[in-house]
Design a protein around this motif. Structure first.
Motif, PDB file in Angstrom:
ATOM      1  N   ASP A 112     101.363  34.948 -18.442  1.00  0.00           N
ATOM      2  CA  ASP A 112     102.770  35.263 -18.674  1.00  0.00           C
ATOM      3  C   ASP A 112     102.962  35.887 -20.060  1.00  0.00           C
ATOM      4  OD1 ASP A 112     105.525  35.387 -18.861  1.00  0.00           O
ATOM      5  OD2 ASP A 112     105.855  33.339 -18.108  1.00  0.00           O
ATOM      6  N   ALA A 113     102.699  37.182 -20.154  1.00  0.00           N
ATOM      7  CA  ALA A 113     102.814  37.887 -21.436  1.00  0.00           C
ATOM      8  C   ALA A 113     104.243  37.863 -21.962  1.00  0.00           C
ATOM      9  CB  ALA A 113     102.321  39.322 -21.299  1.00  0.00           C
ATOM     10  N   GLY A 114     105.219  37.857 -21.078  1.00  0.00           N
ATOM     11  CA  GLY A 114     106.618  37.790 -21.505  1.00  0.00           C
ATOM     12  C   GLY A 114     106.927  36.489 -22.219  1.00  0.00           C
ATOM     13  N   ALA A 115     106.427  35.377 -21.690  1.00  0.00           N
ATOM     14  CA  ALA A 115     106.651  34.075 -22.329  1.00  0.00           C
ATOM     15  C   ALA A 115     105.918  33.994 -23.658  1.00  0.00           C
ATOM     16  CB  ALA A 115     106.210  32.945 -21.401  1.00  0.00           C
ATOM     17  N   VAL A 116     104.710  34.553 -23.732  1.00  0.00           N
ATOM     18  CA  VAL A 116     103.976  34.566 -25.001  1.00  0.00           C
ATOM     19  C   VAL A 116     104.759  35.382 -26.022  1.00  0.00           C
ATOM     20  CG1 VAL A 116     101.886  35.362 -26.165  1.00  0.00           C
ATOM     21  CG2 VAL A 116     101.708  34.148 -23.990  1.00  0.00           C
ATOM     22  N   ALA A 117     105.181  36.584 -25.646  1.00  0.00           N
ATOM     23  CA  ALA A 117     105.916  37.458 -26.574  1.00  0.00           C
ATOM     24  C   ALA A 117     107.227  36.823 -27.026  1.00  0.00           C
ATOM     25  CB  ALA A 117     106.185  38.808 -25.927  1.00  0.00           C
ATOM     26  N   ALA A 118     107.854  36.030 -26.167  1.00  0.00           N
ATOM     27  CA  ALA A 118     109.118  35.374 -26.516  1.00  0.00           C
ATOM     28  C   ALA A 118     108.929  34.341 -27.621  1.00  0.00           C
ATOM     29  CB  ALA A 118     109.730  34.720 -25.285  1.00  0.00           C
ATOM     30  N   MET A 119     107.686  33.972 -27.915  1.00  0.00           N
ATOM     31  CA  MET A 119     107.414  33.002 -28.979  1.00  0.00           C
ATOM     32  C   MET A 119     107.274  33.682 -30.341  1.00  0.00           C
ATOM     33  SD  MET A 119     104.987  30.184 -27.114  1.00  0.00           S
ATOM     34  CE  MET A 119     105.175  29.045 -28.494  1.00  0.00           C
ATOM     35  N   TYR A 120     107.493  34.994 -30.391  1.00  0.00           N
ATOM     36  CA  TYR A 120     107.419  35.768 -31.631  1.00  0.00           C
ATOM     37  C   TYR A 120     108.811  36.247 -32.032  1.00  0.00           C
ATOM     38  CZ  TYR A 120     102.347  36.038 -31.092  1.00  0.00           C
ATOM     39  OH  TYR A 120     101.012  35.727 -30.988  1.00  0.00           O
ATOM     40  N   THR A 121     109.023  36.417 -33.333  1.00  0.00           N
ATOM     41  CA  THR A 121     110.275  37.001 -33.799  1.00  0.00           C
ATOM     42  C   THR A 121     110.343  38.457 -33.344  1.00  0.00           C
ATOM     43  OG1 THR A 121     109.329  37.727 -35.915  1.00  0.00           O
ATOM     44  CG2 THR A 121     110.327  35.511 -35.862  1.00  0.00           C
ATOM     45  N   ASP A 122     111.542  39.014 -33.335  1.00  0.00           N
ATOM     46  CA  ASP A 122     111.715  40.416 -32.936  1.00  0.00           C
ATOM     47  C   ASP A 122     110.884  41.363 -33.792  1.00  0.00           C
ATOM     48  OD1 ASP A 122     113.515  39.801 -30.901  1.00  0.00           O
ATOM     49  OD2 ASP A 122     115.263  40.035 -32.200  1.00  0.00           O
ATOM     50  N   ASP A 123     110.723  41.039 -35.071  1.00  0.00           N
ATOM     51  CA  ASP A 123     110.023  41.924 -36.005  1.00  0.00           C
ATOM     52  C   ASP A 123     108.637  41.399 -36.393  1.00  0.00           C
ATOM     53  OD1 ASP A 123     110.895  39.752 -37.488  1.00  0.00           O
ATOM     54  OD2 ASP A 123     111.510  40.944 -39.209  1.00  0.00           O
ATOM     55  N   ALA A 124     108.043  40.592 -35.522  1.00  0.00           N
ATOM     56  CA  ALA A 124     106.746  39.961 -35.819  1.00  0.00           C
ATOM     57  C   ALA A 124     105.618  40.989 -35.906  1.00  0.00           C
ATOM     58  CB  ALA A 124     106.417  38.935 -34.745  1.00  0.00           C
TER      59      ALA A 124
END
Length: 146
Positions: free
Chosen positions: A45-57
């Protein structure tokens, strides 16, 4: 209630209020976040992983270009999920950075996918940032043990 008891309760409440941000940055709390990250990765689930980062990470992968921003981070991890499995990250040390940040040092193990899967290991440093009451990854860098 006596003045001394009231003062003691006030001091205790103040100590707890100051300690609360540090508790959110504890090794156990950060490990729980790492477990969530690993579960999402291992599900693909790449979307769930990415959601754990800030917008500007920023993600600073070993031997690869810098990845910046949640959308590109999602693409990066989606590609990595095609090559890796059984990722398990362990927080080794967590240091609070003010009230809304924490630095984590840790290790990860994983397996490569393919005809001859191999075990791998790496070490990492990340910076967690509290955004709207939620702890998110802001900076993520690692290198391989071998």
């Amino acid at each position: 209630m006596s003045r001394a008891i009231a003062r003691s309760l006030l001091v205790a409440a103040a100590v707890l209020a100051v300690a609360a941000p540090a508790l959110a940055q504890s090794k156990a709390a950060i490990q729980k976040l790492e477990d969530q990250w690993g579960a999402a990765f291992n599900k693909g689930d790449a979307g769930a992983v990415a959601a754990m980062y800030t917008d500007d990470a920023y993600v600073l992968p070993a031997g690869a270009p810098i990845v910046h921003g949640r959308d590109d981070i999602q693409k990066f991890w989606s590609a990595a999920m095609q090559q890796l499995s059984d990722v398990k990250c362990t927080a080794v040390d967590v240091k609070p950075l003010g009230r809304s940040g924490a630095r984590e040092i840790g290790t990860c193990t994983f397996k490569t996918k393919g005809a001859t899967p191999q075990d791998g290991a790496l070490k990492y440093a990340v910076v967690w940032q509290k955004v709207n009451g939620q702890w998110l990854l802001n900076t993520d860098i690692w290198n391989m043990d071998k």
